[in-house]
Design a protein around this motif. Structure first.
Motif, short mmCIF file in Angstrom:
data_model
loop_
_atom_site.label_atom_id
_atom_site.label_comp_id
_atom_site.label_asym_id
_atom_site.label_seq_id
_atom_site.Cartn_x
_atom_site.Cartn_y
_atom_site.Cartn_z
N LEU A 78 0.84 -1.20 0.00
CA LEU A 78 0.00 0.00 0.00
C LEU A 78 0.87 1.24 0.00
O LEU A 78 1.93 1.27 0.67
CB LEU A 78 -0.89 0.03 1.25
N SER A 79 0.44 2.25 -0.72
CA SER A 79 1.18 3.51 -0.80
C SER A 79 0.18 4.58 -1.27
O SER A 79 0.25 5.06 -2.39
CB SER A 79 2.33 3.31 -1.80
N PRO A 80 -0.78 4.92 -0.40
CA PRO A 80 -1.88 5.80 -0.85
C PRO A 80 -1.41 7.25 -1.00
O PRO A 80 -0.33 7.60 -0.51
CB PRO A 80 -2.89 5.68 0.29
N PRO A 81 -2.20 8.10 -1.64
CA PRO A 81 -1.87 9.52 -1.67
C PRO A 81 -1.64 10.04 -0.25
O PRO A 81 -2.30 9.60 0.70
CB PRO A 81 -3.13 10.16 -2.29
N LEU A 82 -0.71 10.99 -0.13
CA LEU A 82 -0.35 11.47 1.21
C LEU A 82 -1.45 12.32 1.84
O LEU A 82 -1.37 12.65 3.02
CB LEU A 82 0.95 12.28 1.15
N VAL A 83 -2.45 12.67 1.05
CA VAL A 83 -3.54 13.50 1.58
C VAL A 83 -4.70 12.64 2.09
O VAL A 83 -5.74 13.17 2.46
CB VAL A 83 -4.06 14.49 0.52
N ILE A 84 -4.50 11.35 2.14
CA ILE A 84 -5.58 10.46 2.60
C ILE A 84 -5.96 10.82 4.04
O ILE A 84 -5.10 11.12 4.87
CB ILE A 84 -5.16 8.97 2.46
N SER A 85 -7.28 10.81 4.32
CA SER A 85 -7.75 11.14 5.68
C SER A 85 -7.86 9.86 6.50
O SER A 85 -7.80 8.75 5.96
CB SER A 85 -9.13 11.81 5.59
N LYS A 86 -8.06 10.03 7.81
CA LYS A 86 -8.22 8.84 8.66
C LYS A 86 -9.47 8.05 8.26
O LYS A 86 -9.46 6.82 8.25
CB LYS A 86 -8.27 9.25 10.13
N ALA A 87 -10.55 8.75 7.92
CA ALA A 87 -11.79 8.06 7.51
C ALA A 87 -11.53 7.25 6.22
O ALA A 87 -12.03 6.13 6.07
CB ALA A 87 -12.91 9.07 7.29
#
Ligand code: PXG
Length: 467
Positions: free
Chosen positions: A429-438
């Motif tokens: 996994l390597s999601p966008p750095l702006v991903i929120s906790k939700a």
């Protein structure tokens, strides 16, 4: 819509044309053509939409690159403005452009240590090829032209040009299209879960670093130009080095006066919670390569940051360096990268990864997936994580690679609105750095469902997973 004649195009037509004319990277074309490519039509934040209207959460930030997330109009505006003012000029013949120069200044500022000079290219592979040529040239200039050997690691990924393939340690790649570039040596990777054979992480770190010293002595210390490593091996499956590894590697490089190169193509620009992975692991590299997150993937651009030792020698004694690309320092790509850096800095994106979302993802993965029968081990830092799929986690027994268990899991993810990549029998996994906790919660909910579905698929194939 068709970008050329504005006629709507049916997805099936695109798929048919794609099968007829398009050769995809790292793809079995026949297998793809039999089922047809998925068409991604638009994206916003951490979500993608395909041509069937499915919303997909992008757990890979494209290919480890869309760090600021999709849909940032500021980058599009900057690109348009720059294209209108000056769409192209080169940086070869005693010329420069303002975006290229400003970006070099910014990169010198955000990179660690004395990496004060920047060479531009267009992809991570080109940055790596630049490093191979630059490091060898450096030793020529220093009067030691016999120092040619580059040492890297098994299962390292350093790109797909002939230089990057040769330097990288992907055995499947080495088997195709050889011969490889001479003078490339490989040592074992620091994959504790899969290869430690009962050693503690700390012991194993020393064992793996020792392999570097053994290789140096075998090749002859005076023949070695550089050691190259990703702070965390991304495409290799997010292999996260055990404590003490990088300190020991660095000490050996210094002992034999070997240049240390950090390939930051994935780890750079916040992925591990600092601007560069080198800062997370306290590495002081002589050169680093960067790409991907440099523009958040909005434009193809890469760079090599060069420390004072190498840059000063090349400048003072090297004369002309016969190397460069038509698009080195491309003004549109550079302007977009500058805007990306402004957003990363002003919106404190990297601090958020370091203090909030990074620790949250790591903790939630371990808490919610760590107990799953398929999940042998979870590793990573910041917003990069890898998990080993194990057949029997009590003994670290991994699945036979012929089973392609990662692909089974990846396909369930694909069908269930999640992009999670498989690297052999590891899920990453390597999601966008702006991903929120939700959004992290949603991503993990989906991952859990897909792990359950993978266990079911394995059961249907008659393969049991130890509980
Ligand atoms: N170094 C590293 C550490 C990389 O991860 C490159 C160099 C080459 O960059 P370019 O821009 O030439 O692709 C990479 C690229 C995957 C995958 O499937 C990973 C990469 C590229 C494509 C696919 O994980 N990493």
């Amino acid at each position: 819509m068709n970008a050329i004649n504005k006629e709507p195009v049916r997805s099936d037509d695109i798929r048919a044309l794609d099968a007829e004319h398009h050769l995809h990277p790292f793809t079995d074309t026949q297998a793809l053509n039999n089922k047809g490519a998925r068409i991604i039509e638009r994206a916003e934040g951490v979500y993608l939409w395909d041509s069937e209207g499915n919303r997909i959460i992008d757990g890979m930030a494209g290919l480890w690159c869309v760090n600021i997330g999709y849909g940032r109009k500021e980058l599009a505006d900057v690109a348009k403005e720059q294209m209108n003012q000056l769409p192209y000029y080169n940086t070869f013949f005693q010329t420069t452009t303002n975006p290229a120069t400003q970006l070099a200044k910014e990169l010198a500022a955000v990179t660690p240590g004395d990496l004060n000079h920047i060479f531009f290219a267009n992809s991570g592979s080109e940055a790596i090829d630049t490093i191979i040529r630059m490091v060898r040239r450096y030793w020529e200039v220093e009067g030691k032209p016999w120092r040619k050997v580059m040492i890297s690691r098994n299962n390292a990924y350093h790109g797909s040009t002939i230089g990057g393939t040769s330097l990288g340690g992907m055995s499947a790649m080495h088997k195709q299209g050889g011969p490889m570039v001479p003078g490339m040596e490989h040592i074992r990777q620091p994959y504790w879960y899969g290869e430690a054979d009962g050693q503690s992480p700390e012991e194993f770190a020393q064992t793996c670093a020792q392999a570097l010293e053994e290789k140096i002595l075998q090749v002859g210390p005076d023949n070695v130009a550089a050691f190259v490593g990703e702070p965390i091996q991304g495409a290799g499956g997010v292999i996260t080095p055990p404590p003490g590894y990088w300190a020991a590697i660095q000490k050996i490089c210094r002992k034999y006066d070997i240049l240390l190169v950090a390939d930051e193509v994935i780890c750079g620009f916040g992925r591990t919670g600092n601007w560069f992975g080198s800062q997370t692991f306290d590495i002081k590299p002589d050169l680093i390569s960067m790409a991907k997150g440099l523009s958040s993937g909005y434009q193809p651009i890469s760079a090599v940051a060069v420390g004072d030792r190498v840059a000063n020698a090349l400048i003072a004694k090297g004369g002309e360096f016969f190397h460069g690309f038509t698009y080195s320092g491309h003004p549109v790509a550079a302007a977009v990268a500058l805007e990306n850096l402004r957003i990363l800095r002003e919106e404190r994106v990297i601090e958020q990864v370091r203090d909030e979302t990074g620790p949250y993802l790591q903790q939630q993965l371990r808490e919610r997936l760590g107990g799953h029968p398929l999940v042998g081990h979870i590793e990573g830092v910041g917003l990069i994580a890898g998990m080993a799929l194990a057949q029997d986690k009590s003994t670290h027994k991994l699945f036979d690679s012929n089973l392609d268990v990662g692909t089974i899991c990846r396909n369930h993810c694909f069908a269930n609105g999640l992009i999670m990549r498989a690297c052999g029998n590891r899920m990453v996994l390597s999601p966008p750095l702006v991903i929120s906790k939700a959004e992290i919660d949603e991503l993990i909910d989906k991952a859990l469902t897909c792990l359950d579905l993978t266990v079911k698929s394995l059961a249907d194939m008659g393969i049991k997973v130890a509980q």
